[in-house]
Each structure stands twice: as C-alpha cells, then as structure tokens.
Design a protein around this motif. Structure first.
Motif, PDB file in Angstrom:
ATOM      1  N   TYR A 248      36.768  31.770  56.686  1.00 50.77           N
ATOM      2  CA  TYR A 248      35.434  32.156  56.231  1.00 50.77           C
ATOM      3  C   TYR A 248      34.738  30.890  55.754  1.00 50.77           C
ATOM      4  O   TYR A 248      35.098  30.314  54.726  1.00 50.77           O
ATOM      5  CB  TYR A 248      35.527  33.199  55.110  1.00 50.77           C
TER       6      TYR A 248
ATOM      7  N   VAL B 159      31.052  29.014  54.891  1.00 52.29           N
ATOM      8  CA  VAL B 159      29.621  29.174  54.621  1.00 52.29           C
ATOM      9  C   VAL B 159      29.013  27.782  54.680  1.00 52.29           C
ATOM     10  O   VAL B 159      29.386  26.907  53.900  1.00 52.29           O
ATOM     11  CB  VAL B 159      29.378  29.808  53.235  1.00 52.29           C
TER      12      VAL B 159
ATOM     13  N   GLN C 168      31.013  24.674  53.829  1.00 57.25           N
ATOM     14  CA  GLN C 168      32.039  24.966  52.837  1.00 57.25           C
ATOM     15  C   GLN C 168      33.129  25.866  53.419  1.00 57.25           C
ATOM     16  O   GLN C 168      32.827  26.933  53.957  1.00 57.25           O
ATOM     17  CB  GLN C 168      31.376  25.655  51.644  1.00 57.25           C
TER      18      GLN C 168
ATOM     19  N   ILE D  94      35.662  28.362  52.637  1.00 59.08           N
ATOM     20  CA  ILE D  94      36.087  29.226  51.534  1.00 59.08           C
ATOM     21  C   ILE D  94      37.477  29.796  51.821  1.00 59.08           C
ATOM     22  O   ILE D  94      38.320  29.846  50.941  1.00 59.08           O
ATOM     23  CB  ILE D  94      35.022  30.307  51.278  1.00 59.08           C
TER      24      ILE D  94
ATOM     25  N   ALA E 125      44.309  30.071  41.610  1.00 59.96           N
ATOM     26  CA  ALA E 125      43.322  29.657  40.611  1.00 59.96           C
ATOM     27  C   ALA E 125      41.975  30.327  40.871  1.00 59.96           C
ATOM     28  O   ALA E 125      41.696  30.796  41.979  1.00 59.96           O
ATOM     29  CB  ALA E 125      43.162  28.142  40.655  1.00 59.96           C
ATOM     30  N   SER E 126      41.153  30.338  39.840  1.00 63.68           N
ATOM     31  CA  SER E 126      39.785  30.843  39.973  1.00 63.68           C
ATOM     32  C   SER E 126      39.054  30.023  41.035  1.00 63.68           C
ATOM     33  O   SER E 126      39.124  28.799  41.037  1.00 63.68           O
ATOM     34  CB  SER E 126      39.092  30.709  38.616  1.00 63.68           C
ATOM     35  N   GLY E 127      38.410  30.728  41.961  1.00 65.92           N
ATOM     36  CA  GLY E 127      37.686  30.039  43.025  1.00 65.92           C
ATOM     37  C   GLY E 127      38.528  29.726  44.251  1.00 65.92           C
ATOM     38  O   GLY E 127      38.035  29.134  45.214  1.00 65.92           O
ATOM     39  N   SER E 128      39.809  30.154  44.249  1.00 64.48           N
ATOM     40  CA  SER E 128      40.687  29.823  45.379  1.00 64.48           C
ATOM     41  C   SER E 128      40.441  30.706  46.597  1.00 64.48           C
ATOM     42  O   SER E 128      40.970  30.430  47.677  1.00 64.48           O
ATOM     43  CB  SER E 128      42.157  29.906  44.947  1.00 64.48           C
ATOM     44  N   GLY E 129      39.659  31.786  46.442  1.00 65.20           N
ATOM     45  CA  GLY E 129      39.305  32.601  47.594  1.00 65.20           C
ATOM     46  C   GLY E 129      39.900  33.996  47.611  1.00 65.20           C
ATOM     47  O   GLY E 129      39.788  34.717  48.607  1.00 65.20           O
ATOM     48  N   LYS E 130      40.496  34.412  46.508  1.00 63.04           N
ATOM     49  CA  LYS E 130      41.189  35.708  46.461  1.00 63.04           C
ATOM     50  C   LYS E 130      40.250  36.884  46.726  1.00 63.04           C
ATOM     51  O   LYS E 130      40.533  37.748  47.569  1.00 63.04           O
ATOM     52  CB  LYS E 130      41.876  35.904  45.095  1.00 63.04           C
ATOM     53  N   SER E 131      39.124  36.925  46.001  1.00 64.72           N
ATOM     54  CA  SER E 131      38.194  38.042  46.187  1.00 64.72           C
ATOM     55  C   SER E 131      37.587  38.016  47.590  1.00 64.72           C
ATOM     56  O   SER E 131      37.396  39.067  48.210  1.00 64.72           O
ATOM     57  CB  SER E 131      37.071  38.000  45.150  1.00 64.72           C
ATOM     58  N   THR E 132      37.300  36.822  48.076  1.00 59.62           N
ATOM     59  CA  THR E 132      36.742  36.704  49.433  1.00 59.62           C
ATOM     60  C   THR E 132      37.721  37.287  50.451  1.00 59.62           C
ATOM     61  O   THR E 132      37.329  38.019  51.364  1.00 59.62           O
ATOM     62  CB  THR E 132      36.429  35.225  49.759  1.00 59.62           C
TER      63      THR E 132
ATOM     64  N   GLN F 193      36.049  43.536  41.732  1.00 61.23           N
ATOM     65  CA  GLN F 193      36.318  42.850  40.465  1.00 61.23           C
ATOM     66  C   GLN F 193      35.345  43.319  39.379  1.00 61.23           C
ATOM     67  O   GLN F 193      35.702  43.430  38.225  1.00 61.23           O
ATOM     68  CB  GLN F 193      36.183  41.346  40.701  1.00 61.23           C
TER      69      GLN F 193
ATOM     70  N   GLU G   2      41.996  42.559  40.443  1.00 57.07           N
ATOM     71  CA  GLU G   2      42.219  42.493  38.989  1.00 57.07           C
ATOM     72  C   GLU G   2      41.939  43.817  38.289  1.00 57.07           C
ATOM     73  O   GLU G   2      41.247  43.870  37.274  1.00 57.07           O
ATOM     74  CB  GLU G   2      41.365  41.386  38.376  1.00 57.07           C
TER      75      GLU G   2
ATOM     76  N   HIS H 254      46.202  37.957  37.628  1.00 49.05           N
ATOM     77  CA  HIS H 254      46.462  36.699  36.925  1.00 49.05           C
ATOM     78  C   HIS H 254      47.680  36.827  36.033  1.00 49.05           C
ATOM     79  O   HIS H 254      48.116  35.871  35.401  1.00 49.05           O
ATOM     80  CB  HIS H 254      45.252  36.308  36.064  1.00 49.05           C
TER      81      HIS H 254
HETATM   82  N1  ATP Z   1      28.790  33.814  50.330  1.00 51.74           N
HETATM   83  C1  ATP Z   1      29.188  32.720  49.695  1.00 51.74           C
HETATM   84  N2  ATP Z   1      28.453  31.591  49.753  1.00 51.74           N
HETATM   85  C2  ATP Z   1      28.849  30.474  49.133  1.00 51.74           C
HETATM   86  N3  ATP Z   1      29.988  30.362  48.435  1.00 51.74           N
HETATM   87  C3  ATP Z   1      30.767  31.453  48.352  1.00 51.74           C
HETATM   88  C4  ATP Z   1      30.425  32.669  48.967  1.00 51.74           C
HETATM   89  N4  ATP Z   1      31.393  33.579  48.691  1.00 51.74           N
HETATM   90  C5  ATP Z   1      32.304  32.923  47.949  1.00 51.74           C
HETATM   91  N5  ATP Z   1      31.931  31.651  47.733  1.00 51.74           N
HETATM   92  C6  ATP Z   1      32.702  30.621  46.998  1.00 51.74           C
HETATM   93  O1  ATP Z   1      34.029  30.669  47.446  1.00 51.74           O
HETATM   94  C7  ATP Z   1      34.941  30.365  46.402  1.00 51.74           C
HETATM   95  C8  ATP Z   1      35.981  31.465  46.295  1.00 51.74           C
HETATM   96  O2  ATP Z   1      35.404  32.616  45.686  1.00 51.74           O
HETATM   97  P1  ATP Z   1      36.256  33.910  45.318  1.00 51.74           P
HETATM   98  O3  ATP Z   1      35.357  34.855  44.632  1.00 51.74           O
HETATM   99  O4  ATP Z   1      36.937  34.390  46.545  1.00 51.74           O
HETATM  100  O5  ATP Z   1      37.342  33.298  44.310  1.00 51.74           O
HETATM  101  P2  ATP Z   1      38.481  34.017  43.469  1.00 51.74           P
HETATM  102  O6  ATP Z   1      39.781  33.392  43.881  1.00 51.74           O
HETATM  103  O7  ATP Z   1      38.371  35.484  43.605  1.00 51.74           O
HETATM  104  O8  ATP Z   1      38.152  33.570  41.977  1.00 51.74           O
HETATM  105  P3  ATP Z   1      38.280  34.374  40.578  1.00 51.74           P
HETATM  106  O9  ATP Z   1      39.741  34.322  40.215  1.00 51.74           O
HETATM  107  O10 ATP Z   1      37.453  33.570  39.643  1.00 51.74           O
HETATM  108  O11 ATP Z   1      37.755  35.753  40.774  1.00 51.74           O
HETATM  109  C9  ATP Z   1      34.109  30.180  45.156  1.00 51.74           C
HETATM  110  O12 ATP Z   1      33.937  28.796  44.938  1.00 51.74           O
HETATM  111  C10 ATP Z   1      32.781  30.847  45.508  1.00 51.74           C
HETATM  112  O13 ATP Z   1      31.699  30.246  44.852  1.00 51.74           O
END
Ligand code: ATP
Ligand code: MG
Length: 213
Positions: A9, A11, A14, A16, A35-42, A82, A157, A189
């Motif tokens: 994925y 963007v 970037q 992700i 870690a936060s921002g590692s892409g789990k929710s995506t 989330q 979560e 977490h």
């Molecule tokens: N549509 C998008 N456009 C730009 N950046 C995006 C998009 N969707 C996600 N991101 C970026 O991708 C990265 C991963 O986001 P994601 O929400 O998957 O992280 P996460 O592992 O779930 O974090 P957390 O533990 O904080 O919930 C983040 O840096 C976020 O800003």
C-alpha cells in the motif's frame, strides 16, 4: 482461508505497507504487534476491504476479493476499528444495527447473552450509551460486532480502554469463537495478552512483516 500475496500500500512516494505475505488458517488466532505507525491498522483496513492494496492480491477461501460482493464480504469479514463508533441513543440501537443492515430481525436473546459476556449485565437494552464510560462503550461495540459470528474477525486494539478483568472477559469471548472456527487478527500493544492464547504473533516494522513467532 485468507491469503495475502505481495500486498503493498503506497501513497504517493510513501510505502505504508510493503510486500506483505500472510496466510491465515480457519480457526487461527494471530496477534498483530508493532510500533505506532508501523502499518497495523492499514493492514487490517485492507483485509476489511475498506481500502484496496496498490499492489498484490488477497484471496478469501480461494477466491479473489473482487469476486465477492461488498455485502457478502462484510458479512464474513468483520472489522472493529480503532476509534469508537456508536450509533443512536441506546444499547439496543447499537446491537440491533447488524440485523438492520441485513434486513433480519433483532435477536434479543443473543444481545442479552453478549451483554452479559462483556460484563454489562447491569444494563438494560434501553440504557443510553452516551452516559456509559469509555470502557463500557468499547464493550458495547464489541458485543455489536459479535451479534453475528464472523468467519474472520479483525480487532484493532479492542481492549485498549479496558481493565485487566474486563480484557480477560473479552478475550474469553473471542477465543471461544476461535474454538468454533472463527479466525482472528488482533492488533494489541499488550504483550502479556499477545502471548497468552494466540497461535502466532506477526510483528510489523515500517510496513513490513519483521518476524513471526
Ligand atoms: N491514506 C494515507 N495517506 C498517507 N499516509 C497514510 C495513509 N494511511 C496511513 N498512513 C500512514 O501510514 C502509517 C501507518 O499507519 P497505521 O494507522 O497503519 O499505523 P498503526 O501501526 O496502526 O499505528 P498505531 O499503533 O498508532 O495505531 C502512518 O505513518 C500513517 O500516517
Ligand atoms: Mg492503528
């Protein structure tokens, strides 16, 4: 039952998620950590079919996602986001929502069973959700998600606002469904939680699967 093949994925420039390969068996429970921002929710949002991968493909029970109608996929793959999303005023407004979406009648008996299973027995179905605490509201959304037992359950979560006692109550409910054949991907977490009952732990690092334990 679920196969992710080289799923990415991106963007703009970037990355992700990058080249994710993941196979989930029926009745398998996987903890997703990182870690936060590692892409789990995506990753979960892609599997929930809320966003589409920019590369790679996903198979559910051997068929590509595009071979399913969005409705049939949504009924089989259930995603608890989330951020808390409550509907209407009362507990019943929330627990009856999945039946409404399927144009089926509301199973009050199951709603009461679930309310008890998430530790909210003291509330009537007519109780206002606005007056409940954050952790109680979170448990209403979990009960809502389980009104129909999904084939694949995606939890982002789900127990973040809960104390240890209630977390264990929810875990018990979810893992009973795993025993009945539901597959689970659960972002957590809480390492104690992720070690307790899961079959596997998948760790994301900068959008890639780092290690499997
Ligand atoms: N549509 C998008 N456009 C730009 N950046 C995006 C998009 N969707 C996600 N991101 C970026 O991708 C990265 C991963 O986001 P994601 O929400 O998957 O992280 P996460 O592992 O779930 O974090 P957390 O533990 O904080 O919930 C983040 O840096 C976020 O800003
Ligand atoms: Mg997240």
């Amino acid at each position: 039952m679920l196969n992710l093949n080289n799923v990415s994925y991106h963007v703009e420039d970037q990355r992700i998620l990058n080249q994710i390969n993941l196979n989930v068996k029926q009745g398998e429970a996987i903890a997703v950590v990182g870690a936060s921002g590692s892409g789990k929710s995506t990753l979960l949002r892609i599997i929930a079919d809320l966003i589409s991968p920019t590369e790679g493909n996903i198979l559910f029970k051997g068929h590509a996602y595009k071979d399913y109608t969005p409705e049939s996929l949504r009924q089989r793959v259930s995603y608890l986001p989330q951020r808390l999303e409550l509907f209407g005023d009362t507990i019943q407004d929330n627990l009856a929502f999945p039946a409404l979406a399927r144009q089926e009648s509301f199973d009050k008996k199951r709603a009461k069973m679930l309310l008890e299973a998430v530790g909210l027995k003291k509330y009537k179905l007519s109780a206002s959700v606005q007056r409940m605490s954050g952790g109680e509201q979170q448990r209403v959304t979990i009960a809502r998600q389980l009104m129909y037992q999904p084939e694949l359950l995606l939890l982002d979560e789900a127990t973040s606002a809960l104390d240890d006692k209630n977390s264990r109550l929810i875990e018990q409910l979810i893992f009973n469904m795993v025993k009945e054949g539901t597959s689970v991907l659960w972002i957590t977490h809480n390492t104690a939680q992720s070690k307790r009952q899961f079959h596997r732990i998948v760790t994301l690092h900068n959008g890639e699967i780092e290690q499997e334990a």
